[in-house]
Write a protein that holds these residues in place. Sequence first.
Motif, short mmCIF file in Angstrom:
data_model
loop_
_atom_site.label_atom_id
_atom_site.label_comp_id
_atom_site.label_asym_id
_atom_site.label_seq_id
_atom_site.Cartn_x
_atom_site.Cartn_y
_atom_site.Cartn_z
N GLN A 299 69.14 59.40 41.83
CA GLN A 299 67.85 58.72 41.74
C GLN A 299 67.72 57.92 40.45
O GLN A 299 67.14 56.85 40.43
N TYR A 300 68.29 58.47 39.37
CA TYR A 300 68.19 57.82 38.07
C TYR A 300 69.55 57.78 37.40
O TYR A 300 70.38 58.68 37.57
N LEU A 301 69.76 56.73 36.60
CA LEU A 301 70.92 56.64 35.72
C LEU A 301 70.39 56.43 34.30
O LEU A 301 69.78 55.41 34.00
N SER A 302 70.58 57.42 33.46
CA SER A 302 70.05 57.40 32.10
C SER A 302 71.08 56.84 31.13
O SER A 302 72.25 57.22 31.16
N TRP A 303 70.61 55.95 30.25
CA TRP A 303 71.48 55.38 29.22
C TRP A 303 71.31 56.08 27.87
O TRP A 303 72.05 55.80 26.94
N GLY A 304 70.30 56.93 27.73
CA GLY A 304 70.06 57.57 26.44
C GLY A 304 69.20 56.73 25.53
O GLY A 304 68.64 55.69 25.91
N ILE A 305 69.08 57.19 24.28
CA ILE A 305 68.15 56.56 23.33
C ILE A 305 68.75 55.32 22.67
O ILE A 305 69.98 55.16 22.62
#
Length: 349
Positions: A299-305
Amino acid sequence: MFRVEPYTSEYEQEWDRFVLCESVNGTFLQSRNFLNYHPKERFCDASFLVYCKGKLAAVCPACRIEEGGKRILYSHRGSTFGGIVIGQDFYTAQKVLQIVQAADSYCQKEYDRVVLKNTANLFCAEKGELLEYMLGYCGYRSYAELSTYIDLEQTEADVTRGFDRNKKRNIAKCEEHGLYFRELEGAEEIRDFHALLTINLSKYGVTPVHTAEELIEFYTERIPDNVKFYGVFDNETGRETGKETGKEKMLAAGMLFSFQKTKTLHAQNLSADYRFTQFSPVTYLYYKVIACAKAQGYQYLSWGISTEQEGTQLNMGLIRNKESYGSRYDLNRTFIKDYAKAKTDVSAD
């Protein structure tokens, strides 16, 4: 009603079952199975558990550090997230408040400061507003770091439709040159990735968080269901046959953590061989990771901060790059309480 117990190894199985199966905001990153990859001498473990009438209500993975003459309980520095992990059966306003109060009372006796790095909403079965409110209610201040992610459910089948023009141009160059994307296979390719990452980070005077052997351990035995490694390759003499020629070269690669409970994939350390910037292999890696994540049902792909110095510095180049792939925004919050300061303020009155 609520009591706190310092963590010891006898609680390991109960802890992991609670974090992985019974909590609203726990992930494998807070499991003892994951945390135990660190050598015992690397951190001074200060984790604790919170019980209510014999039932485990919360855990807090943490370590103890000494800084500026102060004793600090810090969210476990061996994990991206720490904070208080709450059980599903205790996620009500009254019970979360009581858990925070019990933990706070325990910490005040032992420490001068507490730093709790909460699990970001993207990785929680329940969003963190209730816990965040109760921490603020109990006197914790906070800071936020800006993170970015791709909402894959809102992304079209042709994922490049959300990309800017330069990214599309770079992808076309990579495909014209015949670069290809696949999952890394075996320890040697993970070592190659680690070597590539080391070269990348050396430009900034830092080294990788994990050793090559630790990454191999993740892949082979510790968290094989939660980690993926992908790469972009070039094979000048036989691209159509892939590895069979034995002459392919890794141009970019990355590690991704899989959070299956929330269908979220989190990118770690995407790196490229910058001797091949004319092809922009890292752009091709981003593109293929997005397409792969969508195809696999995430559902989501996180790239981080994209922030530094506790969120006070924004890396504009980094966030612009992430925005160019159609990213959206989220906040990672850390909560802090200084007991020594609170005591000083009271005495000053």
